[in-house]
Design a protein around this motif. Structure first.
Motif, PDB file in Angstrom:
ATOM      1  N   PHE A 100       0.935  -1.137  -0.393  1.00 44.49           N
ATOM      2  CA  PHE A 100       0.369  -0.105   0.192  1.00 44.49           C
ATOM      3  C   PHE A 100       0.898   1.346   0.088  1.00 44.49           C
ATOM      4  O   PHE A 100       0.760   2.394  -1.462  1.00 44.49           O
ATOM      5  CB  PHE A 100      -0.543   0.407   1.591  1.00 44.49           C
ATOM      6  CG  PHE A 100      -1.509   1.150   0.846  1.00 44.49           C
ATOM      7  CD1 PHE A 100      -2.780   1.665   0.509  1.00 44.49           C
ATOM      8  CD2 PHE A 100      -1.169   2.536   2.822  1.00 44.49           C
ATOM      9  CE1 PHE A 100      -3.529   2.936   0.866  1.00 44.49           C
ATOM     10  CE2 PHE A 100      -1.691   3.440   2.177  1.00 44.49           C
ATOM     11  CZ  PHE A 100      -3.150   4.035   1.837  1.00 44.49           C
ATOM     12  N   THR A 163      -2.597  -7.031   2.235  1.00 49.56           N
ATOM     13  CA  THR A 163      -1.116  -7.330   2.853  1.00 49.56           C
ATOM     14  C   THR A 163      -0.441  -6.622   4.262  1.00 49.56           C
ATOM     15  O   THR A 163       0.472  -7.215   5.426  1.00 49.56           O
ATOM     16  CB  THR A 163       0.449  -5.743   2.501  1.00 49.56           C
ATOM     17  OG1 THR A 163      -0.648  -4.587   2.846  1.00 49.56           O
ATOM     18  CG2 THR A 163       0.752  -6.034   0.803  1.00 49.56           C
ATOM     19  N   GLY A 164      -1.846  -6.579   5.433  1.00 45.07           N
ATOM     20  CA  GLY A 164      -1.392  -6.755   6.505  1.00 45.07           C
ATOM     21  C   GLY A 164      -1.438  -5.168   7.358  1.00 45.07           C
ATOM     22  O   GLY A 164      -1.403  -4.695   8.178  1.00 45.07           O
ATOM     23  N   GLU A 165      -1.225  -4.097   6.500  1.00 47.28           N
ATOM     24  CA  GLU A 165      -0.282  -2.904   6.570  1.00 47.28           C
ATOM     25  C   GLU A 165      -1.545  -1.855   7.225  1.00 47.28           C
ATOM     26  O   GLU A 165      -1.713  -1.093   8.200  1.00 47.28           O
ATOM     27  CB  GLU A 165       0.057  -1.738   5.310  1.00 47.28           C
ATOM     28  CG  GLU A 165       1.632  -2.155   4.816  1.00 47.28           C
ATOM     29  CD  GLU A 165       1.302  -1.661   3.017  1.00 47.28           C
ATOM     30  OE1 GLU A 165       0.355  -2.118   2.472  1.00 47.28           O
ATOM     31  OE2 GLU A 165       2.056  -1.082   3.059  1.00 47.28           O
ATOM     32  N   ILE A 166      -3.565  -2.028   6.701  1.00 50.23           N
ATOM     33  CA  ILE A 166      -4.021  -1.761   7.066  1.00 50.23           C
ATOM     34  C   ILE A 166      -5.176  -2.603   7.824  1.00 50.23           C
ATOM     35  O   ILE A 166      -5.217  -3.713   7.454  1.00 50.23           O
ATOM     36  CB  ILE A 166      -4.857  -0.902   6.272  1.00 50.23           C
ATOM     37  CG1 ILE A 166      -3.866   0.291   5.307  1.00 50.23           C
ATOM     38  CG2 ILE A 166      -6.286  -0.475   6.604  1.00 50.23           C
ATOM     39  CD1 ILE A 166      -4.955   0.814   3.822  1.00 50.23           C
ATOM     40  N   ASP A 167      -5.480  -2.547   8.603  1.00 52.36           N
ATOM     41  CA  ASP A 167      -6.420  -3.221   9.440  1.00 52.36           C
ATOM     42  C   ASP A 167      -7.893  -2.697   8.978  1.00 52.36           C
ATOM     43  O   ASP A 167      -8.578  -1.697   9.003  1.00 52.36           O
ATOM     44  CB  ASP A 167      -7.158  -3.026  11.460  1.00 52.36           C
ATOM     45  CG  ASP A 167      -7.104  -4.204  11.819  1.00 52.36           C
ATOM     46  OD1 ASP A 167      -7.118  -4.296  12.718  1.00 52.36           O
ATOM     47  OD2 ASP A 167      -8.546  -4.328  11.666  1.00 52.36           O
ATOM     48  N   ASP A 170     -10.679  -0.783   9.609  1.00 54.51           N
ATOM     49  CA  ASP A 170     -10.340   1.290   9.357  1.00 54.51           C
ATOM     50  C   ASP A 170     -10.017   0.779   7.644  1.00 54.51           C
ATOM     51  O   ASP A 170      -9.896   1.685   7.670  1.00 54.51           O
ATOM     52  CB  ASP A 170      -8.798   0.866   9.614  1.00 54.51           C
ATOM     53  CG  ASP A 170      -7.919   1.119  10.898  1.00 54.51           C
ATOM     54  OD1 ASP A 170      -9.563   1.283  11.920  1.00 54.51           O
ATOM     55  OD2 ASP A 170      -7.541   0.838  11.503  1.00 54.51           O
ATOM     56  N   ARG A 173     -11.894   4.011   7.293  1.00 54.55           N
ATOM     57  CA  ARG A 173     -11.362   5.695   7.729  1.00 54.55           C
ATOM     58  C   ARG A 173     -10.263   5.497   5.817  1.00 54.55           C
ATOM     59  O   ARG A 173     -10.410   6.651   6.150  1.00 54.55           O
ATOM     60  CB  ARG A 173     -10.740   4.874   8.433  1.00 54.55           C
ATOM     61  CG  ARG A 173     -11.621   4.980   9.900  1.00 54.55           C
ATOM     62  CD  ARG A 173     -11.260   5.231  11.527  1.00 54.55           C
ATOM     63  NE  ARG A 173     -12.097   4.619  11.879  1.00 54.55           N
ATOM     64  CZ  ARG A 173     -12.702   3.698  12.363  1.00 54.55           C
ATOM     65  NH1 ARG A 173     -12.069   2.450  11.872  1.00 54.55           N
ATOM     66  NH2 ARG A 173     -13.341   3.511  13.151  1.00 54.55           N
ATOM     67  N   ALA A 174      -9.518   4.291   6.542  1.00 56.25           N
ATOM     68  CA  ALA A 174      -8.297   4.058   5.188  1.00 56.25           C
ATOM     69  C   ALA A 174      -8.532   4.878   3.746  1.00 56.25           C
ATOM     70  O   ALA A 174      -8.747   6.061   3.079  1.00 56.25           O
ATOM     71  CB  ALA A 174      -8.220   3.111   5.263  1.00 56.25           C
TER      72      ALA A 174
END
Lengths: 216, 216, 216, 216
Positions: A100, A163-167, A170, A173-174
DNA sequence: AATGAATGAGACTTCATTCAT
DNA sequence: CATGAATGAAGTCTCATTCAT
């Protein structure tokens, strides 16, 4: 002694009636589009007159209607052209990355470079959102394109979730934040190349957690 | 002999000429300003006609000229009014905090609340930047206000440098980024309250380092 | 060495510049006239554009100017053509009769039949009178033709006087009436074949004294 | 010695900006309508320009739009006005008679008199039919009025059937003929008062069976 | 002989502004 | 203080005509 020389005229003669020599339809059409992009970007849909468009393309207002049915249609064509250029470039840039953050940075870099080469693209696309809001006809004519734009960034967020960068909680929100950030970069600072570069650098630092240090 | 009698009118006459009994200059002026803010926010400077402004204020176009010399002047007055409301609110909100992050968050909260109460403020201020770019006269007339806006955020960054949250070498990056972010929040999502809230929450998380997890 | 091979084209090219092989000047001219008659009949002189005329003839607007100097000239040519067709037919029809009533009835029958075969003739000639009134240039250009038309009917009245059907003192009344009646039949009902037939039948009855019975 | 006298200006000054003294809305509106009737009658819907209408009313083209939304609306208003004047007059005229022939003659007399007083009425109504045929928008906007017109004459035929003047089997022939005759009188000769009178006299004679004598 | 690019005049309409009332 | 009649400039668009190809 007086020397008479064929002087090049400083003011170009008004063009004569009839088909001008060396005229090419495809050329003229592209000149209209390019001039129109700059004009719409600078003055917006309303304040851009027929005359602006014609002068920018080097023809008369009447001749515009040989290529397009209306000012509205010119706007739509310019938009399709600009959208295509920007998002095909973005798509390529993102394809070379896997995360990301990497994707966002690639987009930022691409945006900055395109803005350096031809600032009217960013300016125009920034203006579009406002014109769309102000003109319902534009809204419905350009809606399909707008959805593509949004889809592009939503997919980037999706990648971040994978990739696990963002929960996953969220996600929305992202999505909203990404949209706001990129629009901000475009609208707020794309007319000032230095400010644009600084903001892009700042955002990269922020994303990497290096811009801010917490204090208690 | 002529007898004059007060005749009851059967049908209500259209409004007569002359000063209406119940009018109050200050009231009318404020009605013009409030109506104009909404109109300019929705349609922009060009597409907003004097008729719009008059109808929104409940008067006729001619009467506008008792209060302002031109449509241009109305726009400037609306801007001063809106700017004053927003930044006095922001100034108060920031005064209760001591850190950069705290200040930003207070501004975000205040912005979201104001947007909930009266969305025309945010819409108008978003529209202003576009109209300023499109109309040189507006640019020069509103330039002073714009500098105040910029000064407000630059001071917030200054505070971050003092508290150690921001490295002094990042000053300009932070300034440009703050401007871009807040403008993005306003322009991109202030017309959709939910998206606005989500983006604000996302930004808070990002600033706290909680939105993104690095992957290698 | 250059080898020339007749290449089969994959996609049909748009028509090339230059003279198309299968064109025939006389044919094209007549196609212009026929299409123009219908167009002028339907839309009138003003509302008929050169584009209409070109499309109806299967050519482009530029090509019109190989055959005629102006739209005006096309109109005049269409008129001469239409007038010639109608009045040569009328002249033949009348030649087979000897009385005023017989002549009128022959004309009515001929008009009805022509209208059945090609309604654009009647429509166009109905439109002409209006267009002549509206455009002085047309009036002076078509005046000669109009006098022929009038002469035709005046001679029919003259015949009625010779046969004793019409008293010589009623000459002018009859002339004006004949003109009014035939124009009325053309303008009022020629666009509705049934109504046209009914009106013609009614008029024949009236002329024979069989439509109305006096009451006291 | 020099004597200064206030000279009447030969060319009227162009009117100044703002509301002119002694202006009256109702007056102006009627001037527009009257001028428009004459202009539309003379040039038709297409060839009558805004400028014609404005000059005829003594105002500028812009001011027309203070009273009507479009040229189209002006046409419709003129038509309603003209139709009302003519058919209320016809209705009165017919009311004093009891037979079909009497009614027709009353209408012819009324038409001739109105035409003497103000020829633009007849001219305009003649032009309307053509303009309606040429412009679908006019057709749908004026359709209701047209039906009233037709109804008026159909009722006259109905009366003729009741009195026994017309055989019931000839109803439709009579209807179509009456329409054609009256339209012919209006369109063919109403621009020439003498011809109009002659045709009316001729028609009266014909209806009474006195114009034509049969020969075998 | 035909195309189609281009002009220029003019049409309809909108609108900020002015001004008599 | 307010209305609303009117102007004049400008904008979008149409169209007869011209002319290089």
């Amino acid at each position: 002694m007086v020397i008479l020389v064929a002087m090049p005229r400083t003011a170009p003669e008004p063009r004569r009636l009839g088909r001008p020599p060396a005229s090419d339809a495809h050329d003229t059409r592209q000149r209209i589009l390019d001039g129109a992009r700059a004009a719409f970007a600078e003055h917006g849909y309303d304040a851009t007159t027929n005359k602006h468009l014609a002068v920018a393309a080097g023809i008369t207002t009447g001749a515009l209607y040989h290529y397009f049915d209306s000012k509205f249609d010119i706007y739509v064509a310019v938009h399709a052209d600009a959208q295509e250029r920007v998002y095909s470039r973005f798509t390529h840039a993102v394809a070379d990355t896997t995360t990301f953050i990497g994707g966002i940075q690639a987009v930022l870099d691409a945006a900055h470079e395109m803005n350096t080469v031809d600032p009217t693209l960013a300016q125009f696309l920034g203006a579009v959102r406002v014109d769309m809001q102000r003109h319902p006809e534009l809204r419905s004519a350009l809606g399909r394109h707008a959805r593509r734009r949004r889809g592009f960034f939503d997919e980037l967020v999706e990648r971040g979730i994978e990739t696990g960068e963002i929960d996953v909680t969220d996600r929305e929100r992202a999505q909203s934040l990404v949209r706001a950030m990129l629009i901000g970069l475009n609208d707020a600072v794309s007319d000032d190349l230095t400010a644009h570069r600084l903001a892009v650098e700042g955002l990269k630092l922020l994303l990497e957690g290096k811009l801010l240090k917490p204090v208690d």
